[in-house]
Design a protein around this motif. Structure first.
Motif, PDB file in Angstrom:
ATOM      1  N   VAL A   6      29.151  18.852 -30.634  1.00 31.32           N
ATOM      2  CA  VAL A   6      27.934  18.816 -29.832  1.00 31.32           C
ATOM      3  C   VAL A   6      26.903  19.773 -30.419  1.00 31.32           C
ATOM      4  O   VAL A   6      25.712  19.461 -30.506  1.00 31.32           O
ATOM      5  CB  VAL A   6      28.236  19.175 -28.361  1.00 31.32           C
ATOM      6  N   ASN A   7      27.358  20.925 -30.847  1.00 32.19           N
ATOM      7  CA  ASN A   7      26.450  21.888 -31.475  1.00 32.19           C
ATOM      8  C   ASN A   7      25.867  21.331 -32.770  1.00 32.19           C
ATOM      9  O   ASN A   7      24.701  21.575 -33.096  1.00 32.19           O
ATOM     10  CB  ASN A   7      27.177  23.203 -31.746  1.00 32.19           C
ATOM     11  N   ASP A   8      26.698  20.601 -33.503  1.00 29.91           N
ATOM     12  CA  ASP A   8      26.204  19.976 -34.736  1.00 29.91           C
ATOM     13  C   ASP A   8      25.100  18.966 -34.425  1.00 29.91           C
ATOM     14  O   ASP A   8      24.101  18.865 -35.148  1.00 29.91           O
ATOM     15  CB  ASP A   8      27.350  19.272 -35.469  1.00 29.91           C
ATOM     16  N   ILE A   9      25.304  18.221 -33.345  1.00 27.73           N
ATOM     17  CA  ILE A   9      24.291  17.242 -32.932  1.00 27.73           C
ATOM     18  C   ILE A   9      22.978  17.949 -32.611  1.00 27.73           C
ATOM     19  O   ILE A   9      21.896  17.537 -33.056  1.00 27.73           O
ATOM     20  CB  ILE A   9      24.784  16.445 -31.702  1.00 27.73           C
ATOM     21  N   VAL A  20      17.354   9.391 -35.613  1.00 28.28           N
ATOM     22  CA  VAL A  20      17.866   8.412 -34.652  1.00 28.28           C
ATOM     23  C   VAL A  20      19.390   8.453 -34.577  1.00 28.28           C
ATOM     24  O   VAL A  20      19.983   8.317 -33.497  1.00 28.28           O
ATOM     25  CB  VAL A  20      17.383   6.992 -35.028  1.00 28.28           C
ATOM     26  N   GLU A  21      20.035   8.659 -35.710  1.00 24.13           N
ATOM     27  CA  GLU A  21      21.499   8.715 -35.731  1.00 24.13           C
ATOM     28  C   GLU A  21      22.012   9.891 -34.904  1.00 24.13           C
ATOM     29  O   GLU A  21      22.996   9.765 -34.161  1.00 24.13           O
ATOM     30  CB  GLU A  21      21.989   8.829 -37.177  1.00 24.13           C
ATOM     31  N   ALA A  22      21.341  11.032 -35.008  1.00 27.01           N
ATOM     32  CA  ALA A  22      21.753  12.207 -34.233  1.00 27.01           C
ATOM     33  C   ALA A  22      21.584  11.960 -32.738  1.00 27.01           C
ATOM     34  O   ALA A  22      22.421  12.369 -31.924  1.00 27.01           O
ATOM     35  CB  ALA A  22      20.938  13.426 -34.666  1.00 27.01           C
ATOM     36  N   TRP A  23      20.515  11.270 -32.368  1.00 28.98           N
ATOM     37  CA  TRP A  23      20.302  10.954 -30.954  1.00 28.98           C
ATOM     38  C   TRP A  23      21.353   9.966 -30.450  1.00 28.98           C
ATOM     39  O   TRP A  23      21.779  10.039 -29.293  1.00 28.98           O
ATOM     40  CB  TRP A  23      18.895  10.404 -30.743  1.00 28.98           C
ATOM     41  N   SER A  24      21.783   9.057 -31.304  1.00 26.99           N
ATOM     42  CA  SER A  24      22.860   8.138 -30.920  1.00 26.99           C
ATOM     43  C   SER A  24      24.148   8.911 -30.663  1.00 26.99           C
ATOM     44  O   SER A  24      24.891   8.616 -29.713  1.00 26.99           O
ATOM     45  CB  SER A  24      23.083   7.090 -32.022  1.00 26.99           C
TER      46      SER A  24
END
Length: 423
Positions: A6-9, A20-24
């Motif tokens: 989650v921290n990586d996100i 967009v990939e991170a938001w997914s």
């Protein structure tokens, strides 16, 4: 998912909010994030992608899962009029049905919600489900007499109110080229045969002429739309092959609507259909400057046509629509794009709204880190056309003092002076 993930996100989103990939990944991990923290991130998501229906619906479902109805209604207030997508409106109607059914006067609330939806998205090719659900609900609301005497007593009331209302919803849907229009037509025929009495066949015959035309247009529209990705996330253009293909398909759809395929004599309907088509395109390509400028130009041309046809009310509405379009373009990231300022200022000048012309051009000049040369030139030329040489020279003086101004400003000023002396 582990906390570190989650921290990586969060780190990816912080580094690039348009990832967009991170938001997914965030949407997949949201259940493991504390509610208040997730709510903050959801707000960041829709602020970053304000036209993306899937992100709005995800946020709304998140609040629904937490029974945060006040937040849900606030989200609807923020998005319904800006995100004209079927998925957003379907979840809104479901919410109204589920939460208002125990409230006094709930029937009126549900009916108004459906009417509101049809007013806003009733032109959408994919709006069949809205028409179908509304008609089904209205039919359930028809009085059900328990005896023949009750039937005779309520017959006039049904014919005057509910039956006629349902008929109007049917006819409204049949007049629009929408998917599954054949199913809607079949339901309408059955409706008239059951409730239309002796005039049923005449009504069916009359409506069939409209249905024949709209069903043909619906087939052509379906072919145009089948290759369009209406759920594309609006991100800055990268000039990829897939983007060019999508833009080409959107342009084909827009040109199709402008060609008046329904051959309607109602200019207001034609304009509304074209505006709605642009709304759909801009949800997917809010960073496409051409769409914004084309829409403003179309609205300007429509105002001229409406004025010639003595449609003053429509002309006034379109004037307001152009102003709203410019403001929305600013909110959508077009603040640094001078072309849209120029297009809008030209419209304002044609409308003789001179003070607003100055405000628009000066608002661009005041933006840091842009090249203001063209804005200064157009402002100087505008002052020369509508004021006097002294005011134009004052603008040139301001431009000279602005370190960002390029040499073209001097060329334009010299040409202006030459024309004054020659005149």
């Amino acid at each position: 998912m582990a906390a570190i993930s989650v921290n990586d996100i969060k780190e990816k989103i912080l580094t690039n909010p348009l990832n967009v990939e991170a938001w997914s990944d965030f949407l997949e991990a949201v259940e493991e994030i504390p509610v208040e923290e997730a709510r903050v991130m959801y707000n960041q998501l829709i602020e970053t992608f304000p036209t993306s229906p899937q992100y709005w619906t995800a946020f709304i479902r998140f609040e629904l899962s937490n029974t945060a109805f006040a937040q849900v209604e606030e989200l609807f207030r923020r998005c319904l009029l800006k995100v004209l997508h079927i998925d957003v409106w379907k979840i809104y109607l479901t919410y109204v049905r589920d939460t208002k059914s125990c409230v006094t006067g709930f029937k009126k609330s549900i009916k108004e919600a459906y009417e509101f939806a049809l007013d806003k998205i009733g032109l959408d090719f994919y709006s069949y489900s809205i028409y179908h659900e509304f008609i089904k609900w209205l039919l359930q609301m028809l009085p059900q007499p328990e005896s023949e005497s009750d039937a005779r007593e309520e017959e006039s009331m049904v014919a005057i109110t509910n039956v006629d209302e349902i008929r109007q919803v049917f006819l409204r849907g049949i007049s629009c080229p929408i998917e599954n229009i054949a199913a809607l037509w079949k339901d309408y025929e059955q409706f008239e045969k059951k409730y239309g009495g002796s005039a049923a066949q005449n009504r069916i015959d009359s409506a069939s002429k409209v249905y024949s035309k709209t069903s043909d247009v619906a087939k052509r529209l379906e072919k145009l739309l089948e290759g369009i990705n209406t759920k594309r996330i609006s991100v800055p253009l990268q000039n990829t092959v897939s983007e060019r293909i999508q833009l080409s398909r959107w342009h084909a759809y827009l040109n199709f609507e402008k060609s008046n395929p329904l051959a309607t004599q109602c200019f207001d309907l034609l304009v509304r259909r074209v505006i709605y088509a642009y709304e759909q395109a801009l949800m997917c390509f809010s960073d496409c400057l051409a769409f914004w400028c084309d829409l403003i130009c179309f609205l300007e041309q429509s105002i001229e046509t409406a004025s010639k046809c003595s449609e003053g009310d429509l002309s006034e509405k379109l004037n307001e629509e152009i102003s709203r379009t410019f403001e929305r373009a600013m909110d959508a990231g077009m603040k640094d794009e001078y072309l849209i300022y120029f297009v809008y200022s030209r419209f304002l000048e044609n409308q003789k709204r001179y003070s607003e012309v100055k405000e628009v051009l000066q608002s661009f000049i005041q933006i840091p880190n842009v090249d203001p040369t063209l804005a200064y030139i157009h402002l100087m030329q505008f002052a020369n056309r509508t004021g006097n040489l002294a005011s134009a020279r004052a603008i040139f003086k301001s431009a000279r003092e602005d370190e960002r101004t390029k040499c073209e400003m001097y060329i334009a000023a010299a040409e202006m002076e030459y024309r004054w002396k020659k005149a």
